[in-house]
Design an enzyme around this catalytic site. Structure first.
Site, PDB file in Angstrom:
ATOM      1  N   ASP A   1     -37.839  -7.624  71.998  1.00 34.49           N
ATOM      2  CA  ASP A   1     -37.213  -7.859  73.299  1.00 34.49           C
ATOM      3  C   ASP A   1     -38.243  -8.351  74.309  1.00 34.49           C
ATOM      4  OD1 ASP A   1     -35.020  -8.053  74.911  1.00 34.49           O
ATOM      5  OD2 ASP A   1     -34.911  -5.926  75.415  1.00 34.49           O
TER       6      ASP A   1
ATOM      7  N   THR B   1     -32.929   5.845  82.031  1.00 34.12           N
ATOM      8  CA  THR B   1     -33.233   5.314  83.355  1.00 34.12           C
ATOM      9  C   THR B   1     -34.726   5.504  83.622  1.00 34.12           C
ATOM     10  OG1 THR B   1     -31.086   6.153  83.953  1.00 34.12           O
ATOM     11  CG2 THR B   1     -32.466   5.408  85.738  1.00 34.12           C
TER      12      THR B   1
END
Ligand code: NAG
Ligand code: NAG
Ligand code: NAG
Ligand code: NAG
Ligand code: NAG
Length: 653
Positions: A451, A339
């Site tokens: 990505d 996170t």
């Protein structure tokens, strides 16, 4: 010398020890026992099949976060994906997630076969193009015996008895699971047994499956180990304990807490507590972990060196303060590996903190990879690592904070989109290509980001772009430029050859960058919708460009501006053309990033016409094309497993 040994100690204490200790609380048991891939290939529509497959694994991922089983059906017609994943009930939920990620990785390597199943020591997964949920027996039912030790007759008798009891218990339990163990009379030996049916079975199917399994498993006598891999259930016995501790006996988690307490209170006496922890560790892992420890140690040493060379170590407590104790309100985003929080250091500096949870070895390897990779990078268009920190089973990367969020936050929003004029957007496109040229060509070992997408492009106060999130990035080694990799990245940005083969090459990033350019010019997302009537952004751009009507797809937010400045309009059309060149289906036709940069930045750089559009809509990838691809695949690798299985992160976040 002395200093580096000291750092290594600190490092081991902070990062590697917690891994081993947290590991001893349970075990993901993610060793693969056997994998079966179907003989048949995907025939109808590869892209749709892959989309459905990835979607199914995403849904299963979410379900496996909260439960031990996921039954998922995605799609309609011949491309429907049926997926079942299940962890055995003795796994803690955290271990279950790890075991599941192994399923996801390994099942994806069956592609382009139509389906497959995989048995692990802690979980099971199966994916097919038909509903198999009620199947409990089949021709591939297998028994695997370990033949290392021949056991006594007493052991064999005990084993039969425990198997019998466990089958009865499993049939009585609502979760179709039972475990059993017994001391073999007159010896120091124990026997351990586990049985579990898939939760999609009816009670009578579960009974039939387990009864068959208990007959099969006894054929492993007199050996010390047996496993049955049935269509509908799993059974195992062994003379070594493979059962995770029951959650109620929390001895080990107490020990964990005590250790944390030691760490907190004696923080300054690094050596003292290192010794304490090492002895705890030694007692715990003395027998089985010697080899493992050596590996971790080597890795730790390597990493400690890199970390001290490159960056500042932040105090864990100051990171905690900076993020106001991981306040939800400070959360910037969540990815597969951790996170990201916003934080403010005491000196007022703003930081972005990526908090990774490292609870087994491959996560540690991932952390190592990411640090190793980004620590060596220095470019104005690549996000900068400021330092790191670690505590307990957490590892923390501290980045510069970029206040303007990411590119997607602006370009896909009707209101905020107005803040990005064409000049700004064009500079952003140029900046990203400079960053990519740096990654691909100017570093010692080329790096493929894998990505590239609008949400991974961060913007600073002056809207200068920075490429972020290297969680999936890989070095491209010279001798392995076509390594097969499992499907990774984000579907709509993924190059077709990557879907079909998992080839790792720079042209994968070029493709994603092409999609990104088209999104920046049009303000539209490249939603490759699965319904046939909506064309993808790439095919729409292609069609307009071919008909000389490219200006019709400009972002409405840019229209006024572009129409009143013919120079800008030319630039925007050029950008679309470059976007189309980058998304050509044949990777060899796509320009390299340095060529892309030249095309964009120089006014009179000749631009070839894009000639080879990617498969445009759901039906356009023609049959012979697919057959060709499959043929290639088939010839290069006759087994259905892909040579290099990468154990880190896989799928879109
Ligand atoms: C059994 O396994 C083989 C390959 O190992 C596979 O081709 C076949 O389709 C499987 N059968 C079933 C019913 O799953
Ligand atoms: C599943 O795929 C195989 C192989 O492509 C095909 O023969 C079979 O008809 C498919 N089954 C369904 C239900 O679509
Ligand atoms: C036992 O295992 C060894 C290798 O691990 C193998 O060569 C041998 O054939 C096996 N014996 C039996 C009886 O399965
Ligand atoms: C059981 O273990 C003890 C100590 O570990 C050993 O002295 C004894 O010989 C063992 N007994 C048998 C039957 O193996
Ligand atoms: C278990 O079922 C399989 C598949 O039907 C069958 O081939 C096998 O003989 C059975 N095993 C026993 C021990 O009944």
């Amino acid at each position: 010398m002395k200093k580096s040994a000291h750092t290594t100690l600190i490092f081991i204490t902070l990062i590697i020890l917690p891994l081993l200790i947290s590991k001893s609380n349970g075990d993901a048991r993610d060793q693969i026992i056997r994998k079966y891939c179907d003989r048949g290939f995907v025939q109808e529509n590869i892209k749709l099949f892959v989309e459905n497959f990835i979607r199914a694994t995403e849904i299963a991922s979410n379900e496996m976060q909260v439960s031990h089983v996921a039954k998922v059906v995605v799609g309609t017609g011949p491309n429907t994906n049926y997926l079942l994943t299940q962890c055995y009930s003795h796994l803690a939920s955290q271990d279950c997630r790890l075991c599941y990620s192994q399923i996801r990785t390994t099942l994806s390597t069956c592609f382009p076969r139509i389906g497959g199943r995989i048995y692990l020591d802690g979980c099971f997964g199966r994916q097919q193009n038909y509903s198999f949920f009620e199947e409990y027996t089949g021709p591939n039912d297998t028994v695997i015996c370990g033949n290392t030790t021949r056991k006594s007759v007493l052991f064999q008798e005990s084993m039969r008895g425990v198997v019998y009891n466990v089958v009865g218990d499993a049939l009585r339990n609502v979760d179709y699971f039972a475990r059993g163990e017994a001391l073999v009379l007159g010896t120091n030996d124990s026997v351990y047994v586990l049985a579990e049916c898939w939760k999609t079975l009816s009670p009578s199917s579960c009974r039939a499956c387990l009864e068959n399994a208990s007959r099969s498993i006894t054929t492993c006598s007199p050996w010390s180990e047996g496993r049955v891999l049935n269509t509908g259930c799993f059974m195992r016995y062994s003379d070594t304990n493979f059962l995770n501790p029951r959650p109620t006996t929390s001895i080990s988690s107490n020990t964990g807490r005590i250790i944390i307490a030691i760490v907190v209170s004696v923080c300054t006496f690094v050596v003292v507590f290192t010794v304490t922890l090492v002895s705890v560790l030694y007692i715990r892992n003395h027998k089985s972990k010697q080899q493992k420890r050596k590996g971790s140690y080597d890795q730790a040493e390597k990493m400690a060196k890199i970390l001290t060379e490159i960056s500042v170590k932040f105090k864990y407590s100051s990171i905690e303060k900076a993020t106001r104790n991981w306040d939800e309100c400070n959360k910037l985003g969540e990815g597969g590996s951790g996170t990201v929080y916003k934080g403010v250091l005491l000196d007022g500096r703003e930081i972005a903190v990526k908090r990774l949870f490292l609870n087994n070895k491959f996560r540690a390897a991932e952390f190592y990879d990411e640090v190793n990779m980004i620590s060596s990078l220095e470019h104005k268009n690549v996000v900068r690592l400021l330092g790191w920190s670690g505590f307990e089973s957490e590892s923390i990367l501290v980045y510069e904070y970029l206040p303007n969020m990411s590119l997607d936050f602006f370009i896909f929003d009707e209101i905020r989109g107005k803040e990005l004029s064409w000049e700004k957007r064009f500079k952003i496109i140029i900046g990203i290509s400079e960053g990519l040229v740096y990654l691909h060509e100017n570093t010692k070992t080329p790096i493929i980001h894998r990505d590239i997408k609008t949400s991974n492009i961060l913007l600073d106060l002056r809207f200068r772009p920075k490429i972020a999130d290297f969680g999936l990035a890989r070095y491209l080694q010279d001798n392995k430029s076509h390594t097969n990799i499992p499907i990774a990245g984000t579907l709509v940005y993924m190059a077709p050859e990557c879907l079909a083969h998992g080839h790792l090459s720079k042209k994968i990033d070029v493709y994603s960058f092409g999609v990104l350019i088209l999104e920046v010019v049009t303000g539209l997302k490249n939603n490759r919708s699965t319904t046939t009537d909506t064309a993808s952004l790439v095919s729409m751009a292609w069609n307009h460009f071919q008909q000389n009507k490219a200006e019709e797809i400009f972002d409405p937010n840019l229209m006024m501006h572009l129409y009143t400045h013919t120079n800008y309009q030319k630039e925007a059309i050029k950008a679309i053309q470059v976007g189309l060149l980058c998304t050509q289906e044949d990777p060899s036709l796509r320009p390299s990033m340095s060529t892309v940069l030249k095309m964009l930045a120089k006014d009179n750089e000749p631009l070839p016409a894009p000639s080879n559009p990617p498969f445009m809509d759901e039906n356009a990838m023609e049959l012979n094309e697919i057959t060709h691809k499959l043929h290639q695949y088939f010839n290069s690798d006759n087994s259905c497993s892909i040579a290099t299985v990468d154990h880190s992160q896989f799928f879109p976040r």
